[in-house]
Motif scaffolding. Structure first.
Motif, PDB file in Angstrom:
ATOM      1  N   THR A  57       0.919  -1.117  -0.014  1.00  0.00           N
ATOM      2  CA  THR A  57       0.075  -0.075   0.126  1.00  0.00           C
ATOM      3  C   THR A  57       0.907   1.004   0.053  1.00  0.00           C
ATOM      4  OG1 THR A  57      -1.735  -1.248   1.136  1.00  0.00           O
ATOM      5  CG2 THR A  57      -1.976   1.173   1.173  1.00  0.00           C
ATOM      6  N   GLN A  67      -1.300  -0.657 -10.474  1.00  0.00           N
ATOM      7  CA  GLN A  67      -1.380  -1.743  -9.516  1.00  0.00           C
ATOM      8  C   GLN A  67      -0.465  -3.083 -10.110  1.00  0.00           C
ATOM      9  OE1 GLN A  67      -5.365  -2.970  -8.528  1.00  0.00           O
ATOM     10  NE2 GLN A  67      -5.705  -0.524  -7.870  1.00  0.00           N
ATOM     11  N   SER A  82      -5.055  -5.076  -5.545  1.00  0.00           N
ATOM     12  CA  SER A  82      -6.466  -4.514  -5.508  1.00  0.00           C
ATOM     13  C   SER A  82      -6.995  -4.744  -3.889  1.00  0.00           C
ATOM     14  CB  SER A  82      -7.422  -4.844  -6.755  1.00  0.00           C
ATOM     15  OG  SER A  82      -8.494  -4.229  -6.384  1.00  0.00           O
ATOM     16  N   ARG A  83      -6.985  -6.041  -3.611  1.00  0.00           N
ATOM     17  CA  ARG A  83      -7.755  -6.273  -2.531  1.00  0.00           C
ATOM     18  C   ARG A  83      -6.920  -5.876  -1.166  1.00  0.00           C
ATOM     19  NH1 ARG A  83      -8.047 -11.248  -5.149  1.00  0.00           N
ATOM     20  NH2 ARG A  83      -6.437 -12.139  -4.053  1.00  0.00           N
ATOM     21  N   THR A  86      -7.667  -2.044  -0.786  1.00  0.00           N
ATOM     22  CA  THR A  86      -8.890  -1.519  -0.327  1.00  0.00           C
ATOM     23  C   THR A  86      -8.935  -2.116   1.277  1.00  0.00           C
ATOM     24  OG1 THR A  86     -10.111  -2.140  -2.275  1.00  0.00           O
ATOM     25  CG2 THR A  86     -11.222  -2.227  -0.272  1.00  0.00           C
ATOM     26  N   GLU A  87      -8.273  -3.020   1.820  1.00  0.00           N
ATOM     27  CA  GLU A  87      -8.262  -3.543   3.290  1.00  0.00           C
ATOM     28  C   GLU A  87      -7.404  -2.436   3.873  1.00  0.00           C
ATOM     29  OE1 GLU A  87      -7.241  -7.617   5.598  1.00  0.00           O
ATOM     30  OE2 GLU A  87      -6.532  -7.342   3.581  1.00  0.00           O
ATOM     31  N   ASN A  90      -9.092   1.176   3.919  1.00  0.00           N
ATOM     32  CA  ASN A  90     -10.020   1.274   4.555  1.00  0.00           C
ATOM     33  C   ASN A  90      -9.636   1.275   6.393  1.00  0.00           C
ATOM     34  OD1 ASN A  90     -11.805   1.122   2.876  1.00  0.00           O
ATOM     35  ND2 ASN A  90     -12.247  -0.900   2.827  1.00  0.00           N
ATOM     36  N   LEU A 259     -10.341   4.912  -9.871  1.00  0.00           N
ATOM     37  CA  LEU A 259     -11.152   4.424  -8.589  1.00  0.00           C
ATOM     38  C   LEU A 259     -12.509   5.037  -8.670  1.00  0.00           C
ATOM     39  CD1 LEU A 259      -8.340   4.388  -6.078  1.00  0.00           C
ATOM     40  CD2 LEU A 259      -8.998   2.677  -7.478  1.00  0.00           C
ATOM     41  N   LYS A 263     -13.918   5.518  -3.078  1.00  0.00           N
ATOM     42  CA  LYS A 263     -12.469   4.893  -2.786  1.00  0.00           C
ATOM     43  C   LYS A 263     -11.674   5.920  -2.836  1.00  0.00           C
ATOM     44  CE  LYS A 263     -13.596   0.247  -4.136  1.00  0.00           C
ATOM     45  NZ  LYS A 263     -13.092  -1.114  -4.896  1.00  0.00           N
ATOM     46  N   ARG A 266     -11.582   7.879   0.499  1.00  0.00           N
ATOM     47  CA  ARG A 266     -10.915   6.999   1.338  1.00  0.00           C
ATOM     48  C   ARG A 266      -9.408   6.969   1.314  1.00  0.00           C
ATOM     49  NH1 ARG A 266     -14.894   2.813   0.546  1.00  0.00           N
ATOM     50  NH2 ARG A 266     -16.717   2.906   1.752  1.00  0.00           N
ATOM     51  N   LEU A 267      -8.956   6.999   0.168  1.00  0.00           N
ATOM     52  CA  LEU A 267      -7.330   7.099   0.024  1.00  0.00           C
ATOM     53  C   LEU A 267      -7.017   8.292   0.336  1.00  0.00           C
ATOM     54  CD1 LEU A 267      -5.688   5.877  -3.436  1.00  0.00           C
ATOM     55  CD2 LEU A 267      -5.352   8.187  -2.582  1.00  0.00           C
TER      56      LEU A 267
END
Length: 325
Positions: A57, A67, A82-83, A86-87, A90, A259, A263, A266-267
């Protein structure tokens, strides 16, 4: 199974900062901070541990890598990146971490401390922070595309940010589409409620160029007004430099983000939290050059305040109190 490189033990401290914006101790701190939220439930299938997820990240946020490139660097697949993003994002943008690392001064003591630091810049008194907007470019969204088009014809998120005199972010609003003007973002923010409804200690202000703030004179007439404008300009430049630091530290904020808008918001918040952690831990900036200072959320013009007579009268009293010779 691919080797999940790089090994931080083979890198010098500044090399780690250049790649991840955090030093070794800082990465360990982040792992302890959010490890419980992002650690795998089991060790099956060679699952990524918390530190590996944080490194993936940070590299993405720091360098703005696509990515797939981030995946190649860390020996994982693009869907895994990608997963992981997000994790971790968040976790970093959770309400608990926002409250912990992005704090607006509320007590008289905190406000005085901030005001002393701000006054040291150009002798502008009673200011606890400088506020501005900046736009984060995004790809055209699938829904309500038109509301994200800003004045420059680009799709964006309009982000309001407040910096204190130490370049800490003390407030951030990242939820409005690019077509929304800075003045509305401020008007509908929690900051407006704090100042308009008397929840802040009396006599302290934010410095900006929008209605409801201490703004410069459009056409200063007296020496006091000219002195006020000079001090205002120098002091308020802090927020532009602060936004420049944020975007230089996290190069992803310079890219057109492919995105969904939620999202992206949040980033942005995650980057602000990470920025303050870097400040708290005195982690230096990476050794990179960047000519984009990131300031000025709209066209940079001072907005007329003819319909804000109460604010104008207050500003006149402020000038006569602190800037008259």
């Amino acid at each position: 199974i691919m080797d999940r490189a790089p090994n931080l033990d083979t890198l010098l401290e500044m090399d780690i900062i250049n790649r991840y914006r955090f030093d070794r101790a800082g990465i360990n701190y982040l792992t302890q901070l959010i490890g419980a939220y992002i650690s795998p439930k089991s060790a099956r299938n060679n699952a990524l541990n918390a530190e590996q997820k944080i490194l993936i990240t940070l590299r993405y946020l720091a360098t703005g890598l696509i990515q797939l490139n981030d995946a190649d660097v860390h020996g994982v697949s693009q869907p895994t990146v990608s997963r992981v993003l997000t994790e971790v994002i968040n976790a970093l943008s959770s309400p608990a971490l926002i409250r912990q690392f992005i704090r607006f001064p509320g007590s008289v003591e905190e406000c005085r401390r901030n005001a002393v630091q701000m006054q040291g810049i150009a002798r502008f008194p009673k200011v606890i922070g400088a506020i501005d907007g900046t736009h984060i470019n995004i790809a055209s969204p699938n829904q309500h595309e038109e509301i994200y088009v800003n004045r420059k014809g680009k799709h964006s998120i309009n982000v309001q940010v407040v910096f204190d005199g130490w370049y800490n972010i003390i407030n951030v609003v990242a939820r409005w589409p690019g077509s929304v003007h800075d003045s509305r973002v401020l008007r509908e923010s929690s900051l407006n409620n704090l100042f308009e409804n008397g929840h802040m200690p009396h006599g302290f202000h934010l410095l900006g160029d929008k209605r409801g703030l201490l703004t410069p004179f459009l056409a200063p007439q007296t020496q006091a007004e000219q002195a006020y404008n000079r001090s205002h300009k120098v002091t308020r430049a802090l927020v532009e430099r602060g936004i420049g630091q944020l975007k230089r530290r996290f190069g992803i904020l310079h890219r057109e983000l492919i995105l969904q808008p939620v999202k992206v918001c949040r980033l942005v918040i995650a980057c602000c939290v990470l920025h303050n952690i870097c400040k708290q831990r005195a982690i230096p900036m990476a050794a990179i050059e960047d000519n984009n200072n990131g300031g000025n959320g709209d066209d940079g013009r001072v907005q007329p305040q003819a319909n804000n007579l109460v604010g104008l009268r207050y500003r006149d009293r402020f000038v006569s109190t602190y800037f008259a010779t």
